[in-house]
Design a protein around this motif. Structure first.
Motif, short mmCIF file in Angstrom:
data_model
loop_
_atom_site.label_atom_id
_atom_site.label_comp_id
_atom_site.label_asym_id
_atom_site.label_seq_id
_atom_site.Cartn_x
_atom_site.Cartn_y
_atom_site.Cartn_z
N ALA A 211 -15.04 36.82 49.57
CA ALA A 211 -16.08 37.16 48.60
C ALA A 211 -16.85 38.40 49.05
CB ALA A 211 -17.02 35.99 48.40
N GLU A 212 -17.16 38.48 50.36
CA GLU A 212 -17.84 39.67 50.88
C GLU A 212 -17.01 40.92 50.67
OE1 GLU A 212 -18.72 38.94 54.97
OE2 GLU A 212 -20.65 38.01 54.52
N LEU A 213 -15.72 40.82 50.95
CA LEU A 213 -14.84 41.97 50.76
C LEU A 213 -14.76 42.39 49.31
CD1 LEU A 213 -11.93 41.13 53.22
CD2 LEU A 213 -13.62 42.94 53.44
N PRO B 232 -24.31 45.80 53.72
CA PRO B 232 -25.22 46.31 52.69
C PRO B 232 -25.03 45.61 51.35
CG PRO B 232 -23.39 47.81 52.98
CD PRO B 232 -23.23 46.73 54.01
N ILE B 233 -24.88 44.29 51.40
CA ILE B 233 -24.73 43.50 50.18
C ILE B 233 -25.67 42.31 50.26
CG2 ILE B 233 -22.35 44.17 49.73
CD1 ILE B 233 -21.43 41.61 51.05
N SER B 234 -26.02 41.78 49.11
CA SER B 234 -26.95 40.66 49.09
C SER B 234 -26.19 39.33 49.10
CB SER B 234 -27.83 40.72 47.85
OG SER B 234 -27.06 40.52 46.69
N LYS B 235 -26.86 38.29 49.58
CA LYS B 235 -26.25 36.96 49.59
C LYS B 235 -26.00 36.49 48.16
CE LYS B 235 -28.10 35.38 53.97
NZ LYS B 235 -28.90 34.37 54.66
N GLN B 236 -26.87 36.90 47.26
CA GLN B 236 -26.72 36.52 45.85
C GLN B 236 -25.43 37.11 45.27
OE1 GLN B 236 -29.78 38.05 43.30
NE2 GLN B 236 -29.25 36.68 41.62
N ALA B 237 -25.12 38.35 45.60
CA ALA B 237 -23.89 38.98 45.10
C ALA B 237 -22.66 38.26 45.64
CB ALA B 237 -23.86 40.45 45.49
N VAL B 238 -22.72 37.83 46.89
CA VAL B 238 -21.59 37.10 47.49
C VAL B 238 -21.43 35.75 46.80
CG1 VAL B 238 -20.73 36.01 49.59
CG2 VAL B 238 -21.77 38.27 49.70
N GLU B 239 -22.54 35.06 46.53
CA GLU B 239 -22.47 33.75 45.86
C GLU B 239 -21.91 33.90 44.44
OE1 GLU B 239 -22.84 30.78 47.24
OE2 GLU B 239 -23.19 31.86 49.11
N ILE B 240 -22.31 34.95 43.73
CA ILE B 240 -21.79 35.19 42.38
C ILE B 240 -20.29 35.44 42.44
CG2 ILE B 240 -21.81 36.86 40.48
CD1 ILE B 240 -24.85 37.16 40.99
#
Length: 97
Positions: free
Chosen positions: A27-29, A79-87
């Protein structure tokens, strides 16, 4: 088989959390890839963020208590938010369902 020995994988080597870690990393990638594709993050900025005082991870000669603290607190900062990873994780679950 020409010089190769087949060895069965030992099931005790795999950790029980591995699939969740893989899912999180994937998800992070995906989020990083989408930011790079949308030009919201420059490749050079991402590469520059990789060079910091913890880059070489040379704590193997340090005391055990220091190594334990490093494992606990020394986390990479993306440089990404936890919310973006969860989405992104939710999107991946919907696709695989």
């Amino acid at each position: 088989s020409e010089g190769f020995e087949e060895v069965r994988a030992d099931s005790s080597d795999s950790d029980s959390d591995g699939s969740q870690d893989d899912e999180h990393d994937e998800a992070e990638l995906a989020v990083l890839g989408s930011l790079l594709k949308k030009k919201k993050l420059r490749k050079e900025d991402l590469i520059d963020a990789c060079y910091h005082r913890y880059s070489f991870n040379d704590t193997h000669q340090a005391p055990v208590w220091f190594q334990d603290a490093e494992k606990k607190y020394n986390k990479r900062q993306l440089p990404i938010s936890k919310q973006a990873v969860e989405i992104q994780k939710e999107k991946m679950k919907e696709i695989s369902a």
